[in-house]
Design an enzyme around this catalytic site. Sequence first.
Site, PDB file in Angstrom:
ATOM      1  N   LYS A 113       6.212   0.906   8.985  1.00 16.73           N
ATOM      2  CA  LYS A 113       5.634   1.119   8.748  1.00 16.73           C
ATOM      3  C   LYS A 113       4.183   1.146   8.581  1.00 16.73           C
ATOM      4  CE  LYS A 113       4.757  -2.600   5.456  1.00 16.73           C
ATOM      5  NZ  LYS A 113       4.532  -1.360   3.924  1.00 16.73           N
ATOM      6  N   LYS A 119      14.306   7.801   3.272  1.00 15.95           N
ATOM      7  CA  LYS A 119      14.169   6.076   4.426  1.00 15.95           C
ATOM      8  C   LYS A 119      15.322   5.541   5.362  1.00 15.95           C
ATOM      9  CE  LYS A 119       9.656   8.329   3.111  1.00 15.95           C
ATOM     10  NZ  LYS A 119       9.091   7.470   1.691  1.00 15.95           N
ATOM     11  N   ASP A 162       6.660  -3.624  -0.701  1.00 18.71           N
ATOM     12  CA  ASP A 162       5.697  -2.818   0.163  1.00 18.71           C
ATOM     13  C   ASP A 162       6.631  -1.478  -0.001  1.00 18.71           C
ATOM     14  OD1 ASP A 162       4.078  -1.435   1.195  1.00 18.71           O
ATOM     15  OD2 ASP A 162       2.906  -2.971   2.114  1.00 18.71           O
ATOM     16  N   THR A 190       0.775  -1.315   0.150  1.00 13.26           N
ATOM     17  CA  THR A 190       0.173   0.110   0.398  1.00 13.26           C
ATOM     18  C   THR A 190       0.923   1.187  -0.526  1.00 13.26           C
ATOM     19  OG1 THR A 190      -2.258  -1.158   1.198  1.00 13.26           O
ATOM     20  CG2 THR A 190      -1.727   1.056   1.562  1.00 13.26           C
ATOM     21  N   GLY A 232      -0.207   4.496   6.156  1.00  8.09           N
ATOM     22  CA  GLY A 232      -1.138   4.928   5.467  1.00  8.09           C
ATOM     23  C   GLY A 232      -2.371   3.782   6.038  1.00  8.09           C
ATOM     24  N   SER A 257       2.049   5.172  -2.028  1.00  5.54           N
ATOM     25  CA  SER A 257       2.541   6.075  -3.681  1.00  5.54           C
ATOM     26  C   SER A 257       3.756   5.041  -3.690  1.00  5.54           C
ATOM     27  CB  SER A 257       3.352   7.135  -3.224  1.00  5.54           C
ATOM     28  OG  SER A 257       4.013   7.407  -2.404  1.00  5.54           O
ATOM     29  N   GLU A 260      -1.193  -5.434   6.146  1.00  3.66           N
ATOM     30  CA  GLU A 260       0.520  -5.635   4.860  1.00  3.66           C
ATOM     31  C   GLU A 260       1.648  -7.007   5.970  1.00  3.66           C
ATOM     32  OE1 GLU A 260       1.022  -0.812   3.571  1.00  3.66           O
ATOM     33  OE2 GLU A 260       2.088  -1.218   5.660  1.00  3.66           O
TER      34      GLU A 260
END
Lengths: 227, 227, 227, 227
Positions: free
Chosen positions: A96, A123, A83, A26, A99, A28, A105
């Site tokens: 994570k 990141k 991902d 999930t 979102g 962008s 996930e």
Amino acid sequence: MEELKKLAAKEALRYIDDDMIIGLGTGSTTAYFIQMLGKKLMTEELEDVYGIPTSHQSRLLALESGIPVVTLDEVDAIDIAVDGADEVDPHLNLIKGRGAALTMEKIIEYRAGTFIVLVDESKLVEYLGQRVPVPIEVIPAAWRAIKEELEVFNATAELRMGVKKDGPVITDNGNFILDAKFIKIEDPLDMEIELNNIPGVVENGIFADIADIILVGTKEGVKKLER
Amino acid sequence: MEELKKLAAKEALRYIDDDMIIGLGTGSTTAYFIQMLGKKLMTEELEDVYGIPTSHQSRLLALESGIPVVTLDEVDAIDIAVDGADEVDPHLNLIKGRGAALTMEKIIEYRAGTFIVLVDESKLVEYLGQRVPVPIEVIPAAWRAIKEELEVFNATAELRMGVKKDGPVITDNGNFILDAKFIKIEDPLDMEIELNNIPGVVENGIFADIADIILVGTKEGVKKLER
Amino acid sequence: MEELKKLAAKEALRYIDDDMIIGLGTGSTTAYFIQMLGKKLMTEELEDVYGIPTSHQSRLLALESGIPVVTLDEVDAIDIAVDGADEVDPHLNLIKGRGAALTMEKIIEYRAGTFIVLVDESKLVEYLGQRVPVPIEVIPAAWRAIKEELEVFNATAELRMGVKKDGPVITDNGNFILDAKFIKIEDPLDMEIELNNIPGVVENGIFADIADIILVGTKEGVKKLER
Amino acid sequence: MEELKKLAAKEALRYIDDDMIIGLGTGSTTAYFIQMLGKKLMTEELEDVYGIPTSHQSRLLALESGIPVVTLDEVDAIDIAVDGADEVDPHLNLIKGRGAALTMEKIIEYRAGTFIVLVDESKLVEYLGQRVPVPIEVIPAAWRAIKEELEVFNATAELRMGVKKDGPVITDNGNFILDAKFIKIEDPLDMEIELNNIPGVVENGIFADIADIILVGTKEGVKKLER
């Protein structure tokens, strides 16, 4: 930034082969991957590839992109999951959940033969918790108790509030998200287990020891980190 | 049997005082307790007692019985929680969840100052898993994967099916229940933590180290076990 | 604008008396009302007033503000409900649901003895649908079919997407929101019924014939509309 | 009885062709149909048939039976839906919902090109409500208010309680079921609309004007009713 994300997404495509079941993350960065994968199926460069989405978002995007979707209980194994992540430490542990899809996930990515993570270089952190909070999915009735109990870990937690709805964000599973800012997470695997054992915690955004490959989009090209 | 349950429920009442917040468990034994507590409030033998239900069932019963209810996020502390159990081992570890309310039960009872368990003597076992399966609440998409993974622990799990609805039982949180029959649970605390760390497991029915007092209804009267 | 909202909220307070059960709407205008009501209870200008929230948002705000909350199934009647609206037509029909809480709002406000609506003058329209879409809460599986079927009514619907979560906004009931832009809603009551009868529609944001009093914040003071 | 159900199920198979999308109902009669359809796919007597399940139950059974499943938002049209019913009146109006899957059943069957209903002859009644109550799926908070309001229609409603879980049955959508016993439903279409317009009602078990073909298993063979 978007260019770096696309670079990483494109590199991930090279791992995909015919007849694979792919976990679809999930967010962008993964969105680029899903769209690129769809194109490969449209042009028949790839065949008989099925996606297992990790959220309503990735499911809708997969369908738009022409990727046939299945669910975890229809397959015997997931070959590869792809991902993004909000933080990656030097041991390939992740945070994570920005979102709000962390539970599904982790359900999918934990069970993938190979879990590939796509990030841009912003990141990469020295230790988890350096920049972002850990999202924790909680049963609504328990949110306040858990928020207070997180103080034991020197974490300051906020209930995530919606923008396009009044009140708290509701996850795809019907729960709340607490965003817990830790000072420093010394032992990610240990913290992941401790958080999951708090009654009312459904799942948390620490993904320790499950990423296999990190593809980092950098200005010098895609860098690959591996365990 | 019903008489032994009532005996235990009556004994539990002696722990309740004015101005207390009481966690209200789910199931037939606790139902006696809730009804008896309601009577004490009606007759004003007790005052300013509020209940925190652990399920739709105990909430509806509390309201019928005249107990004002509150929720976990409205209170600063729970004084006492009272609930039944499906198995109690000699170290006061429990298996719970036959009524499918285990997640909210653990959320409440873990946070109670004193957790009192009401059973009849048939529930006392030498080790957990001796007679009953461990109910595990799971995110629906993950049920089959988890069922298979439980084989690692020598557990045989079945998806719990409904009677008054077709298909699987749905919990108050919208999830499924796997009933996992273990051969023998050697270390309950360890197993509780391991199960909770499986992605897709919301909560499990092992309640290790949280019961404070067991009130056992026996033909010779109520026996009290304590840590 | 905020001043006009506060004016209306303050006026609504005059309708509240001791021993009342008050339905508490969702959104920024009602938030002023809830905070003002909380103060009246703190200062004991009002006593024994209970709130029934229409969302997680209004529930959390009520608790912070010191208003004791109950739920619909604990009370015999709701005396007054107070809420905002996105559009008000000359017959006091409303469009509501920008905050995604429309289902619980309608559940509560339909059952209130008196339903008071707080708006600033920008919300007054000549006909429903003039400025805002009608939010429709739908079972997730049915969203695309319903989106297409709304074309029969000359409505263009969009799935509402989250900002603090990836993918669609999830309501407090676990569903999706379609925002349906109509050209003009000729008969609000008829349209409300037609929409509710589409399989997969849980509730819609047309509130025809249920508002009793509209308090409009204007620069010249609060204007009162009544049926 | 089981033989009559199988007869009807077998007859329904004759309507299925290659390349069809089939809505798969819930319950014991439809289960025979699903299993028979799976066999036809296994033996390749039928090809490229996909099922759209109406419940967790029919989904799990379809997967076991070898029928590939899709969901409503993946397809452009449903060719045929096949399901059982609890009552069928002479105008082919139905009561459904004993299995608590009525909402998703109506979502699918309302949108099928042809909706085929399988029953044994005991389900044929003179008017709806003659033998069975109408199941109504409701938002949990509204159950008691709706139960009382149904008295206006001379209906006596009971909250459906679980057997393998304590407290109310929870539907696949996370809601409650009220079973409403009417004396006689004079105008099914009108009553279906009226019930759906009560705030808090998600869907109800009256299926007026949507069945196309009824296949009735009788001792003399399968009887076909058509509009």
